[in-house]
Write a protein that holds these residues in place. Structure first.
Motif, PDB file in Angstrom:
ATOM      1  N   ASP A 154       0.823  -1.213   0.000  1.00  0.00           N
ATOM      2  CA  ASP A 154       0.000   0.000   0.000  1.00  0.00           C
ATOM      3  C   ASP A 154       0.855   1.261   0.000  1.00  0.00           C
ATOM      4  O   ASP A 154       0.546   2.230  -0.700  1.00  0.00           O
ATOM      5  N   GLU A 155       1.935   1.269   0.773  1.00  0.00           N
ATOM      6  CA  GLU A 155       2.830   2.431   0.802  1.00  0.00           C
ATOM      7  C   GLU A 155       3.475   2.644  -0.567  1.00  0.00           C
ATOM      8  O   GLU A 155       3.579   3.772  -1.044  1.00  0.00           O
ATOM      9  N   LEU A 156       3.907   1.544  -1.187  1.00  0.00           N
ATOM     10  CA  LEU A 156       4.520   1.631  -2.511  1.00  0.00           C
ATOM     11  C   LEU A 156       3.523   2.182  -3.522  1.00  0.00           C
ATOM     12  O   LEU A 156       3.844   3.086  -4.292  1.00  0.00           O
ATOM     13  N   ALA A 157       2.309   1.657  -3.503  1.00  0.00           N
ATOM     14  CA  ALA A 157       1.282   2.114  -4.444  1.00  0.00           C
ATOM     15  C   ALA A 157       0.996   3.600  -4.262  1.00  0.00           C
ATOM     16  O   ALA A 157       0.866   4.340  -5.243  1.00  0.00           O
ATOM     17  N   THR A 158       0.937   4.056  -3.017  1.00  0.00           N
ATOM     18  CA  THR A 158       0.689   5.470  -2.743  1.00  0.00           C
ATOM     19  C   THR A 158       1.813   6.327  -3.310  1.00  0.00           C
ATOM     20  O   THR A 158       1.571   7.336  -3.967  1.00  0.00           O
ATOM     21  N   ARG A 159       3.052   5.929  -3.084  1.00  0.00           N
ATOM     22  CA  ARG A 159       4.191   6.719  -3.575  1.00  0.00           C
ATOM     23  C   ARG A 159       4.273   6.725  -5.096  1.00  0.00           C
ATOM     24  O   ARG A 159       4.721   7.691  -5.691  1.00  0.00           O
TER      25      ARG A 159
ATOM     26  N   ILE B 268      -0.387   4.739  -7.930  1.00  0.00           N
ATOM     27  CA  ILE B 268      -1.136   3.686  -8.617  1.00  0.00           C
ATOM     28  C   ILE B 268      -1.961   2.910  -7.600  1.00  0.00           C
ATOM     29  O   ILE B 268      -1.773   3.040  -6.397  1.00  0.00           O
ATOM     30  N   HIS B 269      -2.873   2.091  -8.082  1.00  0.00           N
ATOM     31  CA  HIS B 269      -3.704   1.260  -7.218  1.00  0.00           C
ATOM     32  C   HIS B 269      -2.861   0.096  -6.687  1.00  0.00           C
ATOM     33  O   HIS B 269      -1.999  -0.419  -7.405  1.00  0.00           O
ATOM     34  N   PRO B 270      -3.105  -0.343  -5.450  1.00  0.00           N
ATOM     35  CA  PRO B 270      -2.351  -1.484  -4.915  1.00  0.00           C
ATOM     36  C   PRO B 270      -2.444  -2.743  -5.779  1.00  0.00           C
ATOM     37  O   PRO B 270      -1.469  -3.494  -5.889  1.00  0.00           O
ATOM     38  N   ASP B 271      -3.590  -2.964  -6.425  1.00  0.00           N
ATOM     39  CA  ASP B 271      -3.712  -4.131  -7.304  1.00  0.00           C
ATOM     40  C   ASP B 271      -2.760  -4.026  -8.493  1.00  0.00           C
ATOM     41  O   ASP B 271      -2.217  -5.026  -8.964  1.00  0.00           O
ATOM     42  N   THR B 272      -2.551  -2.808  -8.981  1.00  0.00           N
ATOM     43  CA  THR B 272      -1.616  -2.593 -10.087  1.00  0.00           C
ATOM     44  C   THR B 272      -0.193  -2.882  -9.631  1.00  0.00           C
ATOM     45  O   THR B 272       0.575  -3.544 -10.340  1.00  0.00           O
TER      46      THR B 272
ATOM     47  N   TYR C 141       4.495  -6.720  -9.538  1.00  0.00           N
ATOM     48  CA  TYR C 141       5.348  -7.670  -8.815  1.00  0.00           C
ATOM     49  C   TYR C 141       5.156  -9.087  -9.367  1.00  0.00           C
ATOM     50  O   TYR C 141       6.130  -9.783  -9.628  1.00  0.00           O
ATOM     51  N   ARG C 142       3.915  -9.488  -9.549  1.00  0.00           N
ATOM     52  CA  ARG C 142       3.640 -10.850 -10.028  1.00  0.00           C
ATOM     53  C   ARG C 142       4.195 -11.097 -11.425  1.00  0.00           C
ATOM     54  O   ARG C 142       4.605 -12.211 -11.746  1.00  0.00           O
ATOM     55  N   ARG C 143       4.187 -10.038 -12.261  1.00  0.00           N
ATOM     56  CA  ARG C 143       4.738 -10.162 -13.614  1.00  0.00           C
ATOM     57  C   ARG C 143       6.241  -9.952 -13.642  1.00  0.00           C
ATOM     58  O   ARG C 143       6.845  -9.908 -14.712  1.00  0.00           O
ATOM     59  N   LYS C 144       6.825  -9.784 -12.465  1.00  0.00           N
ATOM     60  CA  LYS C 144       8.273  -9.609 -12.301  1.00  0.00           C
ATOM     61  C   LYS C 144       8.800  -8.346 -12.972  1.00  0.00           C
ATOM     62  O   LYS C 144       9.951  -8.285 -13.398  1.00  0.00           O
ATOM     63  N   VAL C 145       7.961  -7.316 -13.036  1.00  0.00           N
ATOM     64  CA  VAL C 145       8.396  -6.021 -13.539  1.00  0.00           C
ATOM     65  C   VAL C 145       9.152  -5.288 -12.439  1.00  0.00           C
ATOM     66  O   VAL C 145      10.138  -4.598 -12.709  1.00  0.00           O
ATOM     67  N   ILE C 146       8.694  -5.438 -11.191  1.00  0.00           N
ATOM     68  CA  ILE C 146       9.361  -4.797 -10.052  1.00  0.00           C
ATOM     69  C   ILE C 146       9.817  -5.867  -9.066  1.00  0.00           C
ATOM     70  O   ILE C 146       9.167  -6.894  -8.908  1.00  0.00           O
TER      71      ILE C 146
ATOM     72  N   PRO D 118       5.401   4.421 -17.180  1.00  0.00           N
ATOM     73  CA  PRO D 118       5.160   5.819 -16.835  1.00  0.00           C
ATOM     74  C   PRO D 118       5.003   6.062 -15.326  1.00  0.00           C
ATOM     75  O   PRO D 118       5.140   7.199 -14.881  1.00  0.00           O
ATOM     76  N   ALA D 119       4.763   5.037 -14.541  1.00  0.00           N
ATOM     77  CA  ALA D 119       4.639   5.203 -13.083  1.00  0.00           C
ATOM     78  C   ALA D 119       5.933   5.728 -12.489  1.00  0.00           C
ATOM     79  O   ALA D 119       5.919   6.413 -11.477  1.00  0.00           O
TER      80      ALA D 119
END
Length: 69
Positions: free
Chosen positions: A13-18, A21-25, A30-35, A62-63
């Motif tokens: 949640d902290e990462l999504a806020t910073r 983006i939405h936490p699901d995004t 993470y699941r797609r191994k982008v981050i 773009p995030a």
């Protein structure tokens, strides 16, 4: 909002806020191994903000440009 230090671990949640983006995004990235993320225990994730930003920049996401500094 202060910039995280290099060794600060953020929750999903902290990462999504910073990142603005939405936490699901964030979870999907993470699941797609982008981050990269660190699994702590069975279901707990933590993220190193600087490594996530680097990964997003490399991926051209773009995030990384709209993220809180």
């Amino acid at each position: 909002m202060t910039a995280p230090t290099n060794d600060e671990l953020l929750t999903l949640d902290e990462l999504a806020t910073r990142l603005g983006i939405h936490p699901d995004t964030a979870r999907g990235l993470y699941r797609r191994k982008v981050i990269p993320g660190i699994k702590v225990g069975h279901r707990t994730l933590r993220f190193e903000y600087s490594k996530v930003l680097d990964a997003l920049r490399r991926a051209g996401d773009p995030a990384a440009n709209t993220a809180a500094k």
